[in-house]
Write a protein that holds these residues in place. Structure first.
Motif, mmCIF file in Angstrom:
data_model
loop_
_atom_site.group_PDB
_atom_site.id
_atom_site.type_symbol
_atom_site.label_atom_id
_atom_site.label_comp_id
_atom_site.label_asym_id
_atom_site.label_seq_id
_atom_site.Cartn_x
_atom_site.Cartn_y
_atom_site.Cartn_z
ATOM 1 N N LYS A 25 0.841 -1.209 0.000
ATOM 2 C CA LYS A 25 0.000 0.000 0.000
ATOM 3 C C LYS A 25 0.874 1.257 0.000
ATOM 4 C CE LYS A 25 -3.386 2.366 2.849
ATOM 5 N NZ LYS A 25 -4.268 2.287 4.020
ATOM 6 N N GLU A 26 1.897 1.277 0.844
ATOM 7 C CA GLU A 26 2.815 2.429 0.898
ATOM 8 C C GLU A 26 3.515 2.614 -0.446
ATOM 9 O OE1 GLU A 26 5.480 2.087 4.219
ATOM 10 O OE2 GLU A 26 3.819 1.723 5.608
ATOM 11 N N THR A 30 3.338 5.918 -2.993
ATOM 12 C CA THR A 30 4.564 6.607 -3.396
ATOM 13 C C THR A 30 4.715 6.587 -4.918
ATOM 14 O OG1 THR A 30 5.636 5.988 -1.320
ATOM 15 C CG2 THR A 30 7.074 6.635 -3.143
ATOM 16 N N ALA A 31 4.543 5.425 -5.531
ATOM 17 C CA ALA A 31 4.751 5.285 -6.979
ATOM 18 C C ALA A 31 3.716 6.053 -7.793
ATOM 19 C CB ALA A 31 4.732 3.816 -7.372
ATOM 20 N N SER A 32 2.516 6.268 -7.246
ATOM 21 C CA SER A 32 1.470 6.971 -7.998
ATOM 22 C C SER A 32 1.359 8.444 -7.579
ATOM 23 C CB SER A 32 0.118 6.278 -7.790
ATOM 24 O OG SER A 32 -0.336 6.466 -6.466
ATOM 25 N N ASP A 33 2.308 8.947 -6.801
ATOM 26 C CA ASP A 33 2.277 10.310 -6.273
ATOM 27 C C ASP A 33 0.970 10.596 -5.537
ATOM 28 O OD1 ASP A 33 4.823 11.006 -7.187
ATOM 29 O OD2 ASP A 33 4.048 11.556 -9.170
ATOM 30 N N GLY A 34 0.489 9.621 -4.819
ATOM 31 C CA GLY A 34 -0.702 9.794 -3.992
ATOM 32 C C GLY A 34 -2.018 9.680 -4.726
ATOM 33 N N VAL A 35 -1.999 9.317 -6.000
ATOM 34 C CA VAL A 35 -3.241 9.206 -6.773
ATOM 35 C C VAL A 35 -3.947 7.884 -6.501
ATOM 36 C CG1 VAL A 35 -4.194 9.119 -9.121
ATOM 37 C CG2 VAL A 35 -2.389 10.754 -8.553
ATOM 38 N N LEU A 36 -3.177 6.825 -6.294
ATOM 39 C CA LEU A 36 -3.745 5.495 -6.049
ATOM 40 C C LEU A 36 -3.277 4.956 -4.706
ATOM 41 C CD1 LEU A 36 -3.157 3.903 -9.559
ATOM 42 C CD2 LEU A 36 -5.375 4.429 -8.561
#
Length: 161
Positions: A25-26, A30-36
């Protein structure tokens, strides 16, 4: 010299499935810049089996999609199995592969006679490291990728909204 220690077993790696999913989840955030993000939904145990359903959530639109679930015995984390979402709801024309039964009398005869067979479940993991590896495989399934793209590609789902 013989080794009696089980291969692939490390007593220093004792993360529970829930802790591993929290790490995923973390990473998603991080990888989606908070979008997902991932939403982990625990269900009431049934027949001694605990289930965690993993959903993807598109934060700007608040839409979610179920990706898969994981199941293990109550109070025992391993073995654990990943239960991928099925593609059956898709019409055959949208599937990369599907089973097409043959036509003919032989097919009808075979359908009425059922013999036992050994079924292998490739999604079962005995250790945390094995679970991490199969969890990465589950996130790379085409049905999961499609679900995530459907969350993020609908009209009005732009990050700039």
């Amino acid at each position: 010299m013989s080794s009696f220690w089980p291969e692939g077993l490390s007593v220093s790696d004792t993360q529970s499935p829930y802790e591993i999913l929290e790490s995923a989840k973390e990473e998603w955030e991080t990888a989606s810049d908070g979008v997902l993000t991932l939403v982990l939904q625990e269900s009431e145990p049934k027949d001694g089996i605990e289930t965690i359903t993993v959903h993807a959530k598109h934060i700007p639109s608040n839409r979610t999609s179920t990706l898969f679930s994981v199941a293990h015995r109550q109070k025992e984390f391993y073995p654990i199995t990943i239960q991928p979402r099925e593609k059956e709801e898709l019409p055959d024309i949208l599937k990369k592969s599907y089973y097409q039964p043959g036509a003919g009398i032989g097919g009808v005869v075979l359908a009425t006679i059922r013999e036992g067979k050994t079924v292998t479940n490739k999604w079962v993991s005995d250790t945390p490291s094995e679970f991490r590896q199969k969890l990465a495989e589950a996130f790379n399934l085409s049905v999961v990728k499609s679900a995530v793209l459907n969350l993020t590609s609908f009209k009005g789902a732009s990050v700039d909204d």
